[in-house]
Every structure is written in structure tokens, then in C-alpha cells.
Design a protein around this motif. Structure first.
Motif, PDB file in Angstrom:
ATOM      1  N   ILE A 122       0.841  -1.200   0.000  1.00 63.58           N
ATOM      2  CA  ILE A 122       0.000   0.000   0.000  1.00 63.58           C
ATOM      3  C   ILE A 122       0.874   1.247   0.000  1.00 63.58           C
ATOM      4  O   ILE A 122       0.554   2.240  -0.648  1.00 63.58           O
ATOM      5  N   LEU A 123       2.016   1.202   0.686  1.00 63.63           N
ATOM      6  CA  LEU A 123       2.956   2.328   0.661  1.00 63.63           C
ATOM      7  C   LEU A 123       3.525   2.512  -0.742  1.00 63.63           C
ATOM      8  O   LEU A 123       3.559   3.627  -1.264  1.00 63.63           O
ATOM      9  N   SER A 124       3.935   1.426  -1.368  1.00 61.28           N
ATOM     10  CA  SER A 124       4.507   1.532  -2.710  1.00 61.28           C
ATOM     11  C   SER A 124       3.465   1.982  -3.725  1.00 61.28           C
ATOM     12  O   SER A 124       3.792   2.703  -4.672  1.00 61.28           O
ATOM     13  N   THR A 125       2.220   1.585  -3.524  1.00 61.80           N
ATOM     14  CA  THR A 125       1.149   2.046  -4.418  1.00 61.80           C
ATOM     15  C   THR A 125       0.948   3.543  -4.262  1.00 61.80           C
ATOM     16  O   THR A 125       0.779   4.267  -5.250  1.00 61.80           O
ATOM     17  N   TRP A 126       0.987   4.017  -3.036  1.00 61.62           N
ATOM     18  CA  TRP A 126       0.826   5.453  -2.797  1.00 61.62           C
ATOM     19  C   TRP A 126       1.986   6.235  -3.415  1.00 61.62           C
ATOM     20  O   TRP A 126       1.775   7.285  -4.003  1.00 61.62           O
ATOM     21  N   VAL A 162       1.912 -16.148   2.983  1.00 61.96           N
ATOM     22  CA  VAL A 162       1.513 -15.980   1.581  1.00 61.96           C
ATOM     23  C   VAL A 162       1.237 -14.514   1.269  1.00 61.96           C
ATOM     24  O   VAL A 162       1.730 -13.968   0.272  1.00 61.96           O
ATOM     25  N   ILE A 163       0.480 -13.855   2.122  1.00 63.02           N
ATOM     26  CA  ILE A 163       0.130 -12.452   1.872  1.00 63.02           C
ATOM     27  C   ILE A 163       1.348 -11.551   2.015  1.00 63.02           C
ATOM     28  O   ILE A 163       1.528 -10.617   1.236  1.00 63.02           O
ATOM     29  N   SER A 164       2.215 -11.838   2.987  1.00 64.85           N
ATOM     30  CA  SER A 164       3.428 -11.038   3.149  1.00 64.85           C
ATOM     31  C   SER A 164       4.338 -11.165   1.931  1.00 64.85           C
ATOM     32  O   SER A 164       4.886 -10.170   1.446  1.00 64.85           O
ATOM     33  N   THR A 165       4.502 -12.381   1.440  1.00 61.58           N
ATOM     34  CA  THR A 165       5.346 -12.602   0.261  1.00 61.58           C
ATOM     35  C   THR A 165       4.768 -11.869  -0.952  1.00 61.58           C
ATOM     36  O   THR A 165       5.492 -11.181  -1.677  1.00 61.58           O
ATOM     37  N   THR A 166       3.477 -12.002  -1.154  1.00 67.71           N
ATOM     38  CA  THR A 166       2.831 -11.318  -2.273  1.00 67.71           C
ATOM     39  C   THR A 166       2.964  -9.807  -2.133  1.00 67.71           C
ATOM     40  O   THR A 166       3.263  -9.112  -3.107  1.00 67.71           O
ATOM     41  N   SER A 167       2.777  -9.304  -0.930  1.00 64.38           N
ATOM     42  CA  SER A 167       2.883  -7.874  -0.680  1.00 64.38           C
ATOM     43  C   SER A 167       4.277  -7.347  -0.999  1.00 64.38           C
ATOM     44  O   SER A 167       4.431  -6.288  -1.614  1.00 64.38           O
ATOM     45  N   VAL A 168       5.295  -8.083  -0.601  1.00 62.00           N
ATOM     46  CA  VAL A 168       6.669  -7.656  -0.869  1.00 62.00           C
ATOM     47  C   VAL A 168       6.961  -7.672  -2.372  1.00 62.00           C
ATOM     48  O   VAL A 168       7.610  -6.761  -2.902  1.00 62.00           O
ATOM     49  N   LEU A 169       6.478  -8.697  -3.074  1.00 58.30           N
ATOM     50  CA  LEU A 169       6.697  -8.757  -4.526  1.00 58.30           C
ATOM     51  C   LEU A 169       5.987  -7.612  -5.244  1.00 58.30           C
ATOM     52  O   LEU A 169       6.542  -6.996  -6.159  1.00 58.30           O
ATOM     53  N   VAL A 170       4.756  -7.317  -4.829  1.00 58.62           N
ATOM     54  CA  VAL A 170       4.013  -6.204  -5.431  1.00 58.62           C
ATOM     55  C   VAL A 170       4.713  -4.883  -5.127  1.00 58.62           C
ATOM     56  O   VAL A 170       4.863  -4.027  -5.997  1.00 58.62           O
ATOM     57  N   ALA A 171       5.157  -4.713  -3.888  1.00 53.26           N
ATOM     58  CA  ALA A 171       5.852  -3.485  -3.508  1.00 53.26           C
ATOM     59  C   ALA A 171       7.133  -3.298  -4.318  1.00 53.26           C
ATOM     60  O   ALA A 171       7.431  -2.197  -4.784  1.00 53.26           O
ATOM     61  N   ASN A 208       6.175  -2.159  -7.733  1.00 53.83           N
ATOM     62  CA  ASN A 208       5.716  -0.764  -7.713  1.00 53.83           C
ATOM     63  C   ASN A 208       6.881   0.206  -7.566  1.00 53.83           C
ATOM     64  O   ASN A 208       6.957   1.211  -8.271  1.00 53.83           O
ATOM     65  N   PHE A 209       7.798  -0.081  -6.625  1.00 52.19           N
ATOM     66  CA  PHE A 209       8.934   0.806  -6.426  1.00 52.19           C
ATOM     67  C   PHE A 209       9.848   0.840  -7.646  1.00 52.19           C
ATOM     68  O   PHE A 209      10.478   1.854  -7.935  1.00 52.19           O
ATOM     69  N   GLN A 210       9.915  -0.268  -8.374  1.00 54.16           N
ATOM     70  CA  GLN A 210      10.754  -0.339  -9.565  1.00 54.16           C
ATOM     71  C   GLN A 210      10.299   0.679 -10.606  1.00 54.16           C
ATOM     72  O   GLN A 210      11.131   1.262 -11.308  1.00 54.16           O
ATOM     73  N   SER A 211       9.008   0.891 -10.711  1.00 53.05           N
ATOM     74  CA  SER A 211       8.479   1.792 -11.739  1.00 53.05           C
ATOM     75  C   SER A 211       7.956   3.114 -11.187  1.00 53.05           C
ATOM     76  O   SER A 211       7.490   3.953 -11.959  1.00 53.05           O
ATOM     77  N   TRP A 219       9.324   5.824 -10.019  1.00 53.43           N
ATOM     78  CA  TRP A 219       9.964   7.044 -10.514  1.00 53.43           C
ATOM     79  C   TRP A 219       9.443   7.417 -11.897  1.00 53.43           C
ATOM     80  O   TRP A 219       9.241   8.588 -12.208  1.00 53.43           O
ATOM     81  N   LEU A 220       9.210   6.398 -12.741  1.00 54.54           N
ATOM     82  CA  LEU A 220       8.729   6.653 -14.092  1.00 54.54           C
ATOM     83  C   LEU A 220       7.262   7.079 -14.077  1.00 54.54           C
ATOM     84  O   LEU A 220       6.867   7.992 -14.798  1.00 54.54           O
ATOM     85  N   MET A 221       6.470   6.431 -13.226  1.00 53.23           N
ATOM     86  CA  MET A 221       5.057   6.801 -13.106  1.00 53.23           C
ATOM     87  C   MET A 221       4.919   8.243 -12.638  1.00 53.23           C
ATOM     88  O   MET A 221       4.084   8.995 -13.144  1.00 53.23           O
ATOM     89  N   ARG A 222       5.747   8.616 -11.666  1.00 54.04           N
ATOM     90  CA  ARG A 222       5.671   9.975 -11.128  1.00 54.04           C
ATOM     91  C   ARG A 222       6.178  11.009 -12.122  1.00 54.04           C
ATOM     92  O   ARG A 222       5.614  12.092 -12.226  1.00 54.04           O
ATOM     93  N   SER A 223       7.253  10.699 -12.853  1.00 52.13           N
ATOM     94  CA  SER A 223       7.811  11.689 -13.770  1.00 52.13           C
ATOM     95  C   SER A 223       6.939  11.890 -15.006  1.00 52.13           C
ATOM     96  O   SER A 223       6.848  13.003 -15.511  1.00 52.13           O
ATOM     97  N   LEU A 224       6.305  10.818 -15.493  1.00 54.77           N
ATOM     98  CA  LEU A 224       5.438  10.942 -16.668  1.00 54.77           C
ATOM     99  C   LEU A 224       4.024  11.372 -16.307  1.00 54.77           C
ATOM    100  O   LEU A 224       3.320  11.945 -17.128  1.00 54.77           O
ATOM    101  N   GLY A 225       3.598  11.047 -15.117  1.00 58.24           N
ATOM    102  CA  GLY A 225       2.199  11.228 -14.744  1.00 58.24           C
ATOM    103  C   GLY A 225       1.488   9.901 -14.939  1.00 58.24           C
ATOM    104  O   GLY A 225       1.873   9.089 -15.791  1.00 58.24           O
ATOM    105  N   GLU A 226       0.475   9.665 -14.129  1.00 57.86           N
ATOM    106  CA  GLU A 226      -0.164   8.350 -14.115  1.00 57.86           C
ATOM    107  C   GLU A 226      -0.790   7.968 -15.451  1.00 57.86           C
ATOM    108  O   GLU A 226      -0.586   6.861 -15.949  1.00 57.86           O
TER     109      GLU A 226
END
Length: 118
Positions: A3-7, A49-58, A61-64, A66-73
Motif C-alpha cells: 500500500i505504501l509503494s502504491t501510494w 503468503v500475503i506477506s510474500t505477495t505484498s513484498v513482490l508487489v511493492a 511498484n517501487f521499480q516503476s 519514478w517513471l510513473m511519477r515523472s510521466l504522470g499516471e
């Protein structure tokens, strides 16, 4: 963590497909996320299971973010759709399969390691 990485990546929730998250917004999404995490913490397997999935999703999200923020959503979403459309279907499906196999192999290895434990 996701949820932090999504924000960080999409503060306006302009990219995600989860309509329930858009309806809840950040005001209700964060408390509900914490309640779910706290409730599931009492059962080890779902928590893992949920923790592992959450970390992979995060991580994704963090990987991209910078690009999402610089280009706009919306511009990022349009750019990403164009890149997918320019890629051959065979290559795209191969990469998805390889990613799934690697993640599944890691989980299977973790399960095997757990079964062989003391």
C-alpha cells in the motif's frame, strides 16, 4: 508494504485496476489494509503468503514509481500499453511464463525447505 509503494507510485490511483481501492480511497484503504494484516497475522500460512505477495508487489511498484511519477499516471499507462502492443505476443507470453516459473520455483523451494526442516 504494497500500500505504501502504491501510494508512492500512484497517489491518485489512476493506474490500478482494483475498482474497490479507488472507491475506498486512501482514507479508508489504509485502515482496512491494517485491519486485514492484523487479522491474518494470527494464521501463519496466510500471513506468509500475503506477506510474500505484498513484498513482490511493492518491489514491482517501487521499480516503476519514478517513471510513473515523472510521466504522470495517465501518460505512463498510455506509454506502457503502447510498449506492450509493440511487443510480439510470443515474447510477452514467454516473459510472463518465465517470471511465473521463477516465482513458483522459489515458493516450491521454500516449501520443500520447510518440509525438510527439523
Amino acid at each position: 508494504m504494497d500500500i505504501l509503494s502504491t501510494w508512492v507510485a500512484t497517489p491518485n490511483m489512476g493506474i490500478g485496476r482494483q475498482s474497490h481501492r479507488k472507491k475506498l480511497g486512501w482514507k479508508w484503504g489504509i485502515p482496512i489494509n491494517f485491519l486485514l494484516c492484523f487479522g491474518l497475522a494470527f494464521w501463519p500460512l496466510p500471513a506468509i503468503v500475503i506477506s510474500t505477495t505484498s513484498v513482490l508487489v511493492a518491489a514491482r511498484n517501487f521499480q516503476s514509481a519514478w517513471l510513473m511519477r515523472s510521466l504522470g499516471e495517465q501518460l505512463y499507462r498510455d506509454w506502457h500499453v503502447e510498449r506492450v502492443q509493440e511487443t510480439s505476443v510470443t515474447l510477452y507470453l514467454f516473459c510472463l511464463f518465465a517470471q511465473t516459473a521463477l516465482i513458483g520455483g522459489g515458493r516450491a523451494g521454500g516449501h520443500l525447505f520447510h518440509q525438510l526442516g527439523p
